[in-house]
Write an enzyme that holds these catalytic residues in place. Sequence first.
Site, PDB file in Angstrom:
ATOM      1  N   HIS A 135       0.875  -1.180   0.000  1.00  0.00           N
ATOM      2  CA  HIS A 135       0.000   0.000   0.000  1.00  0.00           C
ATOM      3  C   HIS A 135       0.912   1.230   0.000  1.00  0.00           C
ATOM      4  O   HIS A 135       2.029   1.176   0.535  1.00  0.00           O
ATOM      5  CB  HIS A 135      -0.838  -0.042   1.279  1.00  0.00           C
ATOM      6  CG  HIS A 135      -1.914   0.988   1.376  1.00  0.00           C
ATOM      7  ND1 HIS A 135      -1.665   2.275   1.807  1.00  0.00           N
ATOM      8  CD2 HIS A 135      -3.240   0.931   1.128  1.00  0.00           C
ATOM      9  CE1 HIS A 135      -2.800   2.953   1.822  1.00  0.00           C
ATOM     10  NE2 HIS A 135      -3.776   2.161   1.409  1.00  0.00           N
ATOM     11  N   ASP A 212       2.942  -4.707   7.718  1.00  0.00           N
ATOM     12  CA  ASP A 212       1.737  -3.889   7.600  1.00  0.00           C
ATOM     13  C   ASP A 212       0.540  -4.832   7.736  1.00  0.00           C
ATOM     14  O   ASP A 212       0.227  -5.590   6.824  1.00  0.00           O
ATOM     15  CB  ASP A 212       1.743  -3.181   6.238  1.00  0.00           C
ATOM     16  CG  ASP A 212       0.418  -2.511   5.917  1.00  0.00           C
ATOM     17  OD1 ASP A 212      -0.545  -2.657   6.692  1.00  0.00           O
ATOM     18  OD2 ASP A 212       0.342  -1.840   4.865  1.00  0.00           O
ATOM     19  N   GLN A 215      -4.796  -5.115   6.710  1.00  0.00           N
ATOM     20  CA  GLN A 215      -5.866  -5.970   6.179  1.00  0.00           C
ATOM     21  C   GLN A 215      -5.952  -7.321   6.866  1.00  0.00           C
ATOM     22  O   GLN A 215      -6.939  -8.035   6.696  1.00  0.00           O
ATOM     23  CB  GLN A 215      -5.666  -6.192   4.669  1.00  0.00           C
ATOM     24  CG  GLN A 215      -5.812  -4.952   3.823  1.00  0.00           C
ATOM     25  CD  GLN A 215      -7.221  -4.384   3.852  1.00  0.00           C
ATOM     26  OE1 GLN A 215      -8.197  -5.078   4.130  1.00  0.00           O
ATOM     27  NE2 GLN A 215      -7.339  -3.104   3.574  1.00  0.00           N
ATOM     28  N   LYS A 238     -10.427  -0.723  10.560  1.00  0.00           N
ATOM     29  CA  LYS A 238     -10.605  -1.908   9.691  1.00  0.00           C
ATOM     30  C   LYS A 238     -10.952  -3.143  10.513  1.00  0.00           C
ATOM     31  O   LYS A 238     -11.128  -4.226   9.974  1.00  0.00           O
ATOM     32  CB  LYS A 238      -9.339  -2.151   8.876  1.00  0.00           C
ATOM     33  CG  LYS A 238      -9.076  -1.038   7.852  1.00  0.00           C
ATOM     34  CD  LYS A 238      -7.965  -1.406   6.914  1.00  0.00           C
ATOM     35  CE  LYS A 238      -7.332  -0.222   6.253  1.00  0.00           C
ATOM     36  NZ  LYS A 238      -8.053   0.237   5.070  1.00  0.00           N
ATOM     37  N   CYS A 376      -4.752   2.542  -3.790  1.00  0.00           N
ATOM     38  CA  CYS A 376      -3.499   2.986  -3.149  1.00  0.00           C
ATOM     39  C   CYS A 376      -2.383   1.960  -3.312  1.00  0.00           C
ATOM     40  O   CYS A 376      -1.518   1.824  -2.420  1.00  0.00           O
ATOM     41  CB  CYS A 376      -3.697   3.301  -1.660  1.00  0.00           C
ATOM     42  SG  CYS A 376      -4.767   4.693  -1.379  1.00  0.00           S
TER      43      CYS A 376
HETATM   44  N1  PMP Z   1      -1.916  -0.800   4.436  1.00  0.00           N
HETATM   45  C1  PMP Z   1      -2.907  -1.476   3.856  1.00  0.00           C
HETATM   46  C2  PMP Z   1      -2.653  -2.849   3.317  1.00  0.00           C
HETATM   47  C3  PMP Z   1      -4.181  -0.903   3.761  1.00  0.00           C
HETATM   48  O1  PMP Z   1      -5.166  -1.572   3.185  1.00  0.00           O
HETATM   49  C4  PMP Z   1      -4.390   0.390   4.297  1.00  0.00           C
HETATM   50  C5  PMP Z   1      -5.738   1.069   4.193  1.00  0.00           C
HETATM   51  N2  PMP Z   1      -6.393   0.887   2.998  1.00  0.00           N
HETATM   52  C6  PMP Z   1      -3.317   1.044   4.890  1.00  0.00           C
HETATM   53  C7  PMP Z   1      -2.094   0.421   4.944  1.00  0.00           C
HETATM   54  C8  PMP Z   1      -3.458   2.402   5.474  1.00  0.00           C
HETATM   55  O2  PMP Z   1      -4.323   2.369   6.553  1.00  0.00           O
HETATM   56  P1  PMP Z   1      -4.850   3.714   7.229  1.00  0.00           P
HETATM   57  O3  PMP Z   1      -5.355   4.563   6.111  1.00  0.00           O
HETATM   58  O4  PMP Z   1      -5.932   3.261   8.150  1.00  0.00           O
HETATM   59  O5  PMP Z   1      -3.704   4.331   7.922  1.00  0.00           O
END
Ligand code: PMP
Length: 419
Positions: A135, A212, A215, A238, A376
């Site tokens: 991401h 990370d 998910q 999430k 993203c």
């Molecule tokens: N890493 C992953 C794999 C994500 O899916 C997301 C959110 N879509 C993020 C990081 C970022 O998370 P946040 O916007 O809640 O900081």
Amino acid sequence: MSSSASTGTKTVSGFDVQEARKIFPLLHVTAHNKPLIYFDNAATSQKPEVVIDALSTYYSEYNANIHRGVHFLAQTASQAYDEARIKVQKFIHAQSEREIIFTRGTTESINLVASTWGRKNISEGDEIILSVMEHHSNIVPWQMLCEEQKATLKIIPMNDNGELLLEEYKKLISSKTKLVAVVHVSNSLGTINPVKEIIRIAHEKNIPVLVDGAQAIAHDTVDVQDLDCDFYAFSGHKMFGPTGIGCLYGKLHLLESMPPYQGGGEMIQSVSFEKTTYNEVPFKFEAGTPNIADAIALGTAVDFLNSIDRKSASAYEHELMIYASEKLKLIDGVKLIGTAENKTSVVSFIIEGVNAMDAGMYLDTLGIAVRTGHHCTEPVMKRLHIPGTIRASFMFYNTKEEVDVMIEGLNKAIKLLKK
Ligand code: PMP
């Protein structure tokens, strides 16, 4: 939830989806006068009543600043905030609650590590290994750090199914490698990465690993000690908690070796104009008044997750993903993107001759919330030579009937939009 057999609504995996749906108020609203079908769970999950109530109870019954006041409200709020940290610690099987830092979410957790551990430990000529399916929030902070410190990013490639190539990963590791930062579960492909193996390989060379977990956290059990990761980042929103709160797990000795992130109240032991000494971990990383209400409600989200049969919830989500994938494959012109052997409950796809955003907007008119675009993860799209996908991401409160409505909607969209 899974034990309420009397309702007769259990799925093959033994999960009682109708019982689960009852406790999520937002699943009962309409969108464009149609019953809402919420398939954007990878972006954020809906919240159970208990979490919404926890927020309201905090503000209406014991709102106060924490760790400072001696009065009743301050004591009550402090205790609830501290308990939330312990709940998170137990939830991810960390050794100590001191290893849990409350942040705004995954993004801030990664930025915290990049700007504290990173600035201290990464210097000119060093390398950081990421994967192609990160991401943006696990790319940009490292890129910024590399720019500042004159270091370089190295990227683990993937195959066409969306599986990381571990042999290539091994080749990337060298004496210059100072960190591996990798996603546990891909938000755009659904791939569950073999992070334990990735960590084991890095540790053979004493290289720390950040995972990370944005998910992964809601869909399966996370055990940071079993993974042996050095850092694990995730977001509350999430995993049924509120927005604006998340966590960074870090091994205590690493956190203790890191300089502070932001300066201000709470993170200090004593301040004078000549010299400031810092508070101990985790407070050293939580400058200012923290997000008290949301941290407490995240603790409630953890209680909620502990109250359900996560094994059958996860099996049911997998069942939904397979069901949707099989139905999608039957539609002429649909191509699934992300077909890894080990996958979570995300289906990403493209439709030949149909713009993904147009399809998403059409589904929206039917009350169906999906996500379209690059999610993203632009490098993934570049690797697959596509501009983006349509993504339906499931949670255990979704149903096969909802999938059927989406499939019907997609067939209509194709008739209407195909060029
Ligand atoms: N890493 C992953 C794999 C994500 O899916 C997301 C959110 N879509 C993020 C990081 C970022 O998370 P946040 O916007 O809640 O900081």
